[in-house]
Write a protein that holds these residues in place. Structure first.
Motif, PDB file in Angstrom:
ATOM      1  N   PHE A   1      -2.216 -27.816 -13.991  1.00  0.00           N
ATOM      2  CA  PHE A   1      -3.174 -27.133 -13.527  1.00  0.00           C
ATOM      3  C   PHE A   1      -2.743 -25.683 -13.779  1.00  0.00           C
ATOM      4  CE2 PHE A   1      -5.362 -24.327 -10.391  1.00  0.00           C
ATOM      5  CZ  PHE A   1      -6.721 -24.987 -10.616  1.00  0.00           C
ATOM      6  N   GLU A   2      -1.477 -25.403 -13.544  1.00  0.00           N
ATOM      7  CA  GLU A   2      -1.049 -23.928 -13.355  1.00  0.00           C
ATOM      8  C   GLU A   2      -0.767 -23.264 -14.939  1.00  0.00           C
ATOM      9  OE1 GLU A   2       2.826 -20.989 -12.077  1.00  0.00           O
ATOM     10  OE2 GLU A   2       2.714 -22.984 -11.341  1.00  0.00           O
ATOM     11  N   GLU A   3      -0.233 -24.344 -15.795  1.00  0.00           N
ATOM     12  CA  GLU A   3       0.374 -24.066 -16.906  1.00  0.00           C
ATOM     13  C   GLU A   3      -0.942 -24.046 -18.208  1.00  0.00           C
ATOM     14  OE1 GLU A   3       3.561 -26.429 -18.049  1.00  0.00           O
ATOM     15  OE2 GLU A   3       4.740 -25.908 -16.191  1.00  0.00           O
ATOM     16  N   VAL A   4      -1.555 -25.117 -17.836  1.00  0.00           N
ATOM     17  CA  VAL A   4      -2.568 -25.315 -18.926  1.00  0.00           C
ATOM     18  C   VAL A   4      -4.167 -25.051 -18.548  1.00  0.00           C
ATOM     19  CG1 VAL A   4      -3.963 -27.127 -20.470  1.00  0.00           C
ATOM     20  CG2 VAL A   4      -1.365 -27.064 -19.868  1.00  0.00           C
ATOM     21  N   LEU A   5      -4.378 -25.591 -17.325  1.00  0.00           N
ATOM     22  CA  LEU A   5      -6.175 -25.237 -17.000  1.00  0.00           C
ATOM     23  C   LEU A   5      -6.414 -23.706 -16.408  1.00  0.00           C
ATOM     24  CD1 LEU A   5      -6.656 -28.718 -15.181  1.00  0.00           C
ATOM     25  CD2 LEU A   5      -7.384 -27.777 -17.469  1.00  0.00           C
ATOM     26  N   ASP A   6      -5.406 -23.011 -15.626  1.00  0.00           N
ATOM     27  CA  ASP A   6      -5.823 -22.096 -14.956  1.00  0.00           C
ATOM     28  C   ASP A   6      -5.453 -20.825 -16.082  1.00  0.00           C
ATOM     29  OD1 ASP A   6      -6.299 -19.802 -13.551  1.00  0.00           O
ATOM     30  OD2 ASP A   6      -4.565 -20.078 -12.073  1.00  0.00           O
ATOM     31  N   GLN A   7      -6.323 -20.480 -17.140  1.00  0.00           N
ATOM     32  CA  GLN A   7      -6.050 -19.646 -18.053  1.00  0.00           C
ATOM     33  C   GLN A   7      -6.026 -18.212 -17.529  1.00  0.00           C
ATOM     34  OE1 GLN A   7      -5.477 -20.025 -22.009  1.00  0.00           O
ATOM     35  NE2 GLN A   7      -4.711 -21.967 -21.005  1.00  0.00           N
ATOM     36  N   THR A   8      -6.801 -17.948 -16.685  1.00  0.00           N
ATOM     37  CA  THR A   8      -7.005 -16.658 -16.036  1.00  0.00           C
ATOM     38  C   THR A   8      -5.690 -16.342 -15.041  1.00  0.00           C
ATOM     39  OG1 THR A   8      -8.613 -17.295 -14.485  1.00  0.00           O
ATOM     40  CG2 THR A   8      -9.305 -16.559 -16.721  1.00  0.00           C
ATOM     41  N   GLY A   9      -5.101 -17.268 -14.586  1.00  0.00           N
ATOM     42  CA  GLY A   9      -4.103 -16.834 -13.645  1.00  0.00           C
ATOM     43  C   GLY A   9      -4.665 -16.478 -12.264  1.00  0.00           C
ATOM     44  N   ASP A  10      -5.889 -16.987 -11.708  1.00  0.00           N
ATOM     45  CA  ASP A  10      -6.458 -16.667 -10.532  1.00  0.00           C
ATOM     46  C   ASP A  10      -6.303 -17.607  -9.513  1.00  0.00           C
ATOM     47  OD1 ASP A  10      -8.121 -18.461 -11.370  1.00  0.00           O
ATOM     48  OD2 ASP A  10     -10.084 -17.029 -11.086  1.00  0.00           O
ATOM     49  N   GLY A  11      -5.466 -18.812  -9.897  1.00  0.00           N
ATOM     50  CA  GLY A  11      -5.318 -19.716  -8.724  1.00  0.00           C
ATOM     51  C   GLY A  11      -6.523 -20.816  -8.830  1.00  0.00           C
ATOM     52  N   PHE A  12      -7.606 -20.733  -9.624  1.00  0.00           N
ATOM     53  CA  PHE A  12      -8.639 -21.748  -9.558  1.00  0.00           C
ATOM     54  C   PHE A  12      -9.031 -22.012 -11.007  1.00  0.00           C
ATOM     55  CE2 PHE A  12      -8.967 -19.231  -5.811  1.00  0.00           C
ATOM     56  CZ  PHE A  12      -9.480 -20.287  -4.804  1.00  0.00           C
ATOM     57  N   LEU A  13      -9.780 -23.214 -11.280  1.00  0.00           N
ATOM     58  CA  LEU A  13     -10.215 -23.524 -12.536  1.00  0.00           C
ATOM     59  C   LEU A  13     -11.727 -23.349 -12.326  1.00  0.00           C
ATOM     60  CD1 LEU A  13     -10.417 -24.893 -15.372  1.00  0.00           C
ATOM     61  CD2 LEU A  13     -10.391 -27.062 -14.018  1.00  0.00           C
ATOM     62  N   ASP A  14     -12.200 -22.550 -13.204  1.00  0.00           N
ATOM     63  CA  ASP A  14     -13.650 -22.232 -13.470  1.00  0.00           C
ATOM     64  C   ASP A  14     -13.978 -22.017 -14.820  1.00  0.00           C
ATOM     65  OD1 ASP A  14     -12.813 -19.813 -13.396  1.00  0.00           O
ATOM     66  OD2 ASP A  14     -13.818 -18.991 -11.869  1.00  0.00           O
ATOM     67  N   TRP A  15     -15.379 -21.759 -15.063  1.00  0.00           N
ATOM     68  CA  TRP A  15     -15.737 -21.486 -16.442  1.00  0.00           C
ATOM     69  C   TRP A  15     -14.778 -20.580 -17.263  1.00  0.00           C
ATOM     70  CZ3 TRP A  15     -16.931 -23.018 -21.070  1.00  0.00           C
ATOM     71  CH2 TRP A  15     -17.493 -22.096 -21.708  1.00  0.00           C
ATOM     72  N   PRO A  16     -14.648 -19.272 -17.048  1.00  0.00           N
ATOM     73  CA  PRO A  16     -13.870 -18.529 -17.797  1.00  0.00           C
ATOM     74  C   PRO A  16     -12.535 -18.886 -18.090  1.00  0.00           C
ATOM     75  CG  PRO A  16     -14.847 -17.231 -15.637  1.00  0.00           C
ATOM     76  CD  PRO A  16     -15.078 -18.718 -15.502  1.00  0.00           C
ATOM     77  N   ASP A  17     -11.829 -19.949 -17.321  1.00  0.00           N
ATOM     78  CA  ASP A  17     -10.570 -20.514 -18.203  1.00  0.00           C
ATOM     79  C   ASP A  17     -10.958 -21.502 -19.102  1.00  0.00           C
ATOM     80  OD1 ASP A  17      -8.947 -19.690 -15.830  1.00  0.00           O
ATOM     81  OD2 ASP A  17     -10.135 -20.978 -14.560  1.00  0.00           O
ATOM     82  N   LEU A  18     -11.884 -22.184 -19.319  1.00  0.00           N
ATOM     83  CA  LEU A  18     -12.220 -23.133 -20.371  1.00  0.00           C
ATOM     84  C   LEU A  18     -12.802 -22.216 -21.460  1.00  0.00           C
ATOM     85  CD1 LEU A  18     -13.760 -26.348 -18.781  1.00  0.00           C
ATOM     86  CD2 LEU A  18     -11.375 -25.471 -19.112  1.00  0.00           C
ATOM     87  N   ALA A  19     -13.604 -21.220 -21.045  1.00  0.00           N
ATOM     88  CA  ALA A  19     -14.011 -20.225 -22.086  1.00  0.00           C
ATOM     89  C   ALA A  19     -12.742 -19.528 -22.753  1.00  0.00           C
ATOM     90  CB  ALA A  19     -14.954 -19.134 -21.535  1.00  0.00           C
ATOM     91  N   ALA A  20     -11.621 -19.232 -22.125  1.00  0.00           N
ATOM     92  CA  ALA A  20     -10.460 -18.510 -22.895  1.00  0.00           C
ATOM     93  C   ALA A  20      -9.969 -19.508 -23.754  1.00  0.00           C
ATOM     94  CB  ALA A  20      -9.517 -18.069 -21.607  1.00  0.00           C
ATOM     95  N   MET A  21      -9.842 -20.663 -23.324  1.00  0.00           N
ATOM     96  CA  MET A  21      -9.467 -21.744 -24.493  1.00  0.00           C
ATOM     97  C   MET A  21     -10.102 -21.786 -25.712  1.00  0.00           C
ATOM     98  SD  MET A  21      -8.559 -25.240 -22.046  1.00  0.00           S
ATOM     99  CE  MET A  21      -7.956 -25.058 -20.475  1.00  0.00           C
ATOM    100  N   ALA A  22     -11.601 -21.868 -25.477  1.00  0.00           N
ATOM    101  CA  ALA A  22     -12.527 -21.671 -26.652  1.00  0.00           C
ATOM    102  C   ALA A  22     -12.319 -20.546 -27.436  1.00  0.00           C
ATOM    103  CB  ALA A  22     -13.965 -22.004 -26.103  1.00  0.00           C
TER     104      ALA A  22
END
Length: 473
Positions: A323-344
């Motif tokens: 969760f911390e290393e891969v999914l939470d791309q924005t580093g705010d402690g949560f997984l939401d759309w901006p995290d997956l948008a950052a991957m894309a």
């Protein structure tokens, strides 16, 4: 030579690194831009990736090729069009707001002027006029209405002072850059295995960079925002800018921004020929690091686990680590759309995608987000916490993730021959094929690619190609 091309070398000036930090702080102090950075940007967790992409974009926009500039402008506009929302004060924001976009250009120009002034080489009026003309051309190349940026240099300064006095705020994004980013800046890929030396250097350089940046900001804004000024910071700032300016007289290429950015982005397992020299240097630095641990109180950071060979056969991450290393791309402690948008966004940038391929990739990630939200958002707050993810311990290889893998393969396979060749592989992963990646015919098949991607994303296994793609700073 176009008005843009004329100023391309500005961004290879060693002083521009300091000026860019200053410009970024002034941008982040704008409520619209600051809110977009906090909600959508990965600059806290992946600052080196963000720096590299920003530098590449600037080189494209100020380069000599008009077609490259047109494509980059279109890409930036698509990227910004996806960034909108509501800030903590319930004010709506959009990265396409014309006033905010004009302010970004204004901060870059004004910081370039300030860069020359602080290093003892103030621009003459004619040179300043030409520089402003170049940034106006940049603004126009983005497709924005020219009316939002003053038409003349004489009119620019009252506009700049007005925005500083009336619109800038002590935003969360600005505070993160000044007081969190440099204090917690992760090591670039090249130095990821030297935590002691990096931690020691950062402990010294971080506060210095912050103090220099604050000292360089407009005095009226410093007072209004309550930004403390370190005693002696003005002298330190002038000396640093002057020293950076003198670096221009070093032999050509020694401090060329493109070369430095490329070098910092190299991962230890890169096949770049320069890594042979760097590897020898790293061994010497490791020995120095052992000495530092004996003579300094700076605590060493944990050395990140090394990825295993490609193919998804590496060590397994815990749900919390993944969760911390891969999914939470924005580093705010949560997984939401901006995290997956950052991957894309990162994959689209690496592959230099045009439409409609870019939108296909974003749409696939959006579908995956909706699938994750339905399965994991148990409290209905519109995002997934680390606890919700860990408690569910989900098998993520659902239909939407499979679709992401399919689309990613399609957009990587530029020639559409249902296999990824060496050049296509390097475009995405920035390294050469591994022996255990290709089949007997020497290609990376669709089935193998999808298996590796799904094993990484759903099996939470470390992977040589995918770890640098999604987890490196």
């Amino acid at each position: 030579m176009s008005r843009l091309d004329e100023h391309g070398e500005l961004f290879n000036d060693p002083r521009w690194a300091l000026a860019l930090i200053r410009a970024t702080v002034l941008e982040a102090a704008h409520p619209q831009i600051g809110a977009a950075l906090v909600d959508h940007s990965s600059f806290v967790t992946h600052p080196w990736r963000r720096l590299r992409n920003t530098f590449l974009s600037t080189q494209r926009m100020f380069g000599p090729d008009d077609e490259v500039r047109r494509r980059e402008s279109a890409r930036l506009n698509r990227l910004h069009a996806r960034m909108n929302g509501t800030d903590a004060q319930y004010r709506s924001y959009s990265a396409m707001d014309p006033d905010a976009r004009a302010w970004v250009v204004a901060t870059m120009f004004e910081s370039a002027v300030t860069m020359h002034r602080l290093s003892g080489q103030a621009l003459e009026q004619a040179a300043m006029e030409r520089l402003y003309s170049g940034f106006q051309a940049f603004h126009t190349a983005l497709g924005d209405d020219a009316g939002f940026l003053p038409p003349t240099l004489h009119e620019f300064w009252p506009y700049y002072d007005r925005v500083v006095e009336e619109e800038l705020e002590n935003t969360e994004a600005m505070r993160i850059i000044l007081y969190k980013l440099f204090d917690h800046l992760p090591a670039p890929p090249l130095l990821a295995g030297l935590p002691t030396l990096w931690g020691t250097g950062r402990a010294i350089a971080g506060p210095v960079i912050g103090a220099i940046t604050v000292a360089s900001l407009p005095e009226s804004f410093r007072r209004r925002a309550g930004l403390p000024e370190t005693p002696g910071a003005q002298t330190l700032m002038n000396g640093t800018y002057l020293a950076a300016g003198l670096a221009r007289f070093l032999p050509g290429g020694w401090v060329h921004a493109q070369g430095v950015a490329d070098l910092l982005a190299l991962s230890p397992d890169s096949d770049d020929p320069r890594m042979r020299t760097v590897t020898a240097l790293r061994e010497q630095m490791k020995r120095a690091g052992a000495l530092f641990r004996l003579i300094t109180p700076v605590p060493a950071e944990p050395v990140p686990a090394q990825p295993a060979p490609a193919g998804g056969t590496g060590t397994r991450r815990s749900a919390e680590e993944f969760f911390e290393e891969v999914l939470d791309q924005t580093g705010d402690g949560f997984l939401d759309w901006p995290d997956l948008a950052a991957m894309a966004r990162e994959m689209s940038t690496r592959l230099d995608l045009d439409e409609p391929e870019e939108t296909r990739l974003y749409n696939a990630y959006a579908d995956w987000w909706r699938e994750l939200q339905t399965a994991l958002d148990t409290d209905g707050d519109g995002r997934v916490s680390a606890e919700e993810y860990a408690a569910a311990a989900p098998a993520l290889a659902g239909p939407a993730l499979i679709r992401v893998a399919e689309v990613l393969f399609d957009v990587t396979d530029k020639d559409g021959n249902q296999r990824i060749d060496a050049d296509e592989y390097r475009a995405l992963f920035r390294t050469a094929f591994r022996r255990d990646t290709v089949d007997a015919t020497g290609v990376y098949t669709r089935g193998a690619f999808m298996k590796d991607f799904l094993t990484f994303m759903s099996g939470r296994r470390r992977s040589t190609p995918y770890d640098p793609l999604l987890t490196e700073a």
